[in-house]
Design an enzyme around this catalytic site. Structure first.
Site, short mmCIF file in Angstrom:
data_model
loop_
_atom_site.label_atom_id
_atom_site.label_comp_id
_atom_site.label_asym_id
_atom_site.label_seq_id
_atom_site.Cartn_x
_atom_site.Cartn_y
_atom_site.Cartn_z
CG ASN A 117 -1.67 1.24 1.46
OD1 ASN A 117 -1.75 2.08 0.56
ND2 ASN A 117 -2.24 1.39 2.65
CD1 TRP A 118 3.33 0.96 -3.03
CD2 TRP A 118 3.50 2.28 -4.83
NE1 TRP A 118 4.03 0.27 -3.99
CE2 TRP A 118 4.14 1.05 -5.11
CE3 TRP A 118 3.47 3.27 -5.82
CZ2 TRP A 118 4.76 0.79 -6.34
CZ3 TRP A 118 4.08 3.01 -7.04
CH2 TRP A 118 4.72 1.78 -7.29
CE LYS A 119 -0.06 3.38 4.80
NZ LYS A 119 -0.11 3.52 6.24
CG HIS B 20 -5.81 1.87 5.16
ND1 HIS B 20 -5.44 2.85 6.06
CD2 HIS B 20 -4.75 1.05 5.03
CE1 HIS B 20 -4.19 2.62 6.45
NE2 HIS B 20 -3.74 1.53 5.84
CD GLU C 243 -3.10 5.61 6.67
OE1 GLU C 243 -3.05 5.68 5.43
OE2 GLU C 243 -2.17 5.12 7.36
CD GLU D 61 -3.41 -2.50 7.26
OE1 GLU D 61 -2.29 -2.72 6.80
OE2 GLU D 61 -4.04 -1.47 7.00
N GLY E 185 2.38 2.31 10.74
CA GLY E 185 3.32 3.41 10.59
C GLY E 185 4.01 3.82 11.87
CB SER F 199 5.10 -1.65 12.13
OG SER F 199 4.70 -0.30 12.31
N GLY G 134 2.90 -1.06 4.30
CA GLY G 134 2.91 0.37 3.99
C GLY G 134 4.33 0.85 3.72
N GLY G 135 4.96 1.40 4.73
CA GLY G 135 6.29 2.01 4.58
C GLY G 135 7.30 1.13 3.87
P1 PGA Z 1 2.85 0.30 7.66
O1 PGA Z 1 1.40 0.53 6.99
O2 PGA Z 1 3.40 -0.98 7.09
O3 PGA Z 1 3.65 1.50 7.25
O4 PGA Z 1 2.63 0.23 9.13
C1 PGA Z 1 0.52 -0.53 6.78
C2 PGA Z 1 -0.76 -0.02 6.15
O5 PGA Z 1 -1.21 1.07 6.51
O6 PGA Z 1 -1.37 -0.68 5.29
#
Ligand code: PGA
Length: 253
Positions: free
Chosen positions: A9-11, A94, A96, A166, A172, A211, A232-233
């Site tokens: 997930n590149w956000k 998600h 967010e 998640e 993050g 994470s 994510g990251g």
């Molecule tokens: P993260 O994000 O790996 O940076 O914690 C995961 C996500 O939000 O899908």
């Protein structure tokens, strides 16, 4: 028996040059990876990714979608548009989207229905906040998020998708859930689905996100109910993402 899947997930990250470099690095190893691999770039880059990934095993997903098929919805993108650009998967709900953009369980369930209607695969994100966890309400919250889809569409429909657990406090933050903490919630999710249909539950892929890094991925993926990851990251750095994908091959469960 459930094949593993890792999705990036590149956000709201990326750019034409950075994407080209990242995707070509992933493509050099894609055929050697022991899992299905998906990347979810921001909408404007789907066309670029579709072109670069054409004919490869690296699959494309989107991070969000409208529940409506077309119409006066300024700023929105429909499922059929995503399909035209080669998306197979769509992340839904998600944390967010839920926290920043106010997406409700009902909206997420409507999006799930819209994605299935076009033949794409919804990836339903669920997870509790730190406050929920501290109040002992993890199962209540995750159960409610799952039930919204089950109640609207039924268990067979849920089985056509993927669930991503998640925990919001792990996203993050560098604070990964321990493999045991994650496994408990994954097992709860599977049991919740099994209460409606054992077979669907046994086949349902449940990803862990929050994470995930190269050094903790194998322990997470080794848990019996963890079928891969939503990253994510670490999905923005080719070497890190590839190492996470490789880690799906370490476990035998
Ligand atoms: P993260 O994000 O790996 O940076 O914690 C995961 C996500 O939000 O899908």
């Amino acid at each position: 028996m459930r094949s593993k899947l890792v999705a990036g997930n590149w956000k709201m990250h990326g750019g034409l040059a950075a994407n080209a470099a990242l995707l070509s690095a992933l493509l050099t190893e894609i055929d050697t990876l022991p899992c299905e691999v998906v990347v979810c770039p921001p909408f404007p880059y789907l066309a670029q990714a579709q072109q670069v990934l054409a004919g490869s095993a690296l699959k494309l997903g989107a991070q969000n979608v409208s529940q409506h098929p077309a119409g006066a919805y300024t700023g929105e993108v429909s499922v059929s548009m995503l399909r035209e650009f080669g998306c197979r998967y769509v992340l839904l709900g998600h944390s967010e989207r839920r926290a920043i953009y106010g997406e409700s369980d009902a909206t997420v369930a409507a999006k799930f229905e819209a994605v299935l209607a076009e033949g794409l695969v919804p990836v339903l994100c669920v997870g509790e906040t730190l406050a929920d966890r501290q109040a002992g309400e993890t199962e209540m919250v995750v159960g409610r998020q799952l039930d919204a889809v089950l109640a609207r569409l039924g268990v067979a429909a849920l089985g056509c998708g993927i669930v991503a657990y998640e925990p919001v406090w792990a996203i993050g933050t560098g604070q990964t859930a321990t493999p045991e903490q994650a496994q408990l919630v994954h097992a709860f999710i599977r049991q919740r689905v099994a209460a409606s249909d054992d077979e669907v539950a046994a086949k349902l892929r449940i990803l862990y996100g929050g994470s995930v890094k190269a050094d903790n991925a194998a322990a997470l993926f080794g848990q019996p109910d963890i079928d891969g990851g939503l990253i994510g990251g670490a999905a923005l750095v080719a070497e890190d993402f590839l190492a996470i994908c490789r880690a799906t091959g370490v476990s035998s469960s």
